[in-house]
Design a protein around this motif. Structure first.
Motif, PDB file in Angstrom:
ATOM      1  N   LYS A   3      -5.348  33.064 -21.485  1.00 24.73           N
ATOM      2  CA  LYS A   3      -4.729  31.900 -21.396  1.00 24.73           C
ATOM      3  C   LYS A   3      -5.667  30.740 -21.309  1.00 24.73           C
ATOM      4  O   LYS A   3      -6.714  30.865 -20.698  1.00 24.73           O
ATOM      5  N   LEU A   4      -5.437  29.725 -22.097  1.00 29.60           N
ATOM      6  CA  LEU A   4      -5.999  28.421 -22.127  1.00 29.60           C
ATOM      7  C   LEU A   4      -5.228  27.526 -21.490  1.00 29.60           C
ATOM      8  O   LEU A   4      -4.332  27.480 -21.667  1.00 29.60           O
ATOM      9  N   ARG A   6      -3.636  24.047 -21.000  1.00 29.37           N
ATOM     10  CA  ARG A   6      -2.909  22.965 -22.098  1.00 29.37           C
ATOM     11  C   ARG A   6      -3.726  22.244 -22.948  1.00 29.37           C
ATOM     12  O   ARG A   6      -3.579  22.190 -24.170  1.00 29.37           O
ATOM     13  N   LYS A   9      -5.630  23.978 -25.773  1.00 27.28           N
ATOM     14  CA  LYS A   9      -4.626  24.385 -26.880  1.00 27.28           C
ATOM     15  C   LYS A   9      -4.625  23.043 -27.817  1.00 27.28           C
ATOM     16  O   LYS A   9      -4.520  23.254 -29.032  1.00 27.28           O
ATOM     17  N   ARG A  10      -4.406  21.994 -27.197  1.00 30.52           N
ATOM     18  CA  ARG A  10      -4.172  20.711 -27.852  1.00 30.52           C
ATOM     19  C   ARG A  10      -5.411  20.406 -28.801  1.00 30.52           C
ATOM     20  O   ARG A  10      -5.280  19.844 -29.905  1.00 30.52           O
ATOM     21  N   SER A  12      -7.731  22.289 -29.881  1.00 28.95           N
ATOM     22  CA  SER A  12      -7.882  23.142 -30.994  1.00 28.95           C
ATOM     23  C   SER A  12      -7.135  22.856 -32.080  1.00 28.95           C
ATOM     24  O   SER A  12      -7.521  23.120 -33.147  1.00 28.95           O
ATOM     25  N   LEU A  13      -5.926  22.677 -31.565  1.00 29.58           N
ATOM     26  CA  LEU A  13      -4.778  22.255 -32.694  1.00 29.58           C
ATOM     27  C   LEU A  13      -5.260  20.873 -33.237  1.00 29.58           C
ATOM     28  O   LEU A  13      -5.370  20.785 -34.712  1.00 29.58           O
TER      29      LEU A  13
END
Length: 54
Positions: A3-4, A6, A9-10, A12-13
């Motif tokens: 689990k990363l 938030r 995640k953003r 990396s996106l």
């Protein structure tokens, strides 16, 4: 499964989107009906949109 946070995640996106290839377009500059400059230009619309949003 890992689990990363938030923001990770953003981030990396965003990195994925910025690394996508752009498109190559022909650029021609004319002055008085004469071609002054001509060449190929790489356009990266997603990267430019992110940069302009800041």
């Amino acid at each position: 499964m890992i689990k990363l946070p938030r923001f990770a995640k953003r981030l990396s996106l965003l990195a994925l989107v910025l690394s996508l290839p752009g498109c190559i377009t022909q650029r021609t500059v004319t002055k008085g009906g004469q071609t002054v400059e001509q060449g190929l230009v790489v356009k990266r619309p997603l990267k430019e949109a992110v940069q302009n949003s800041n």
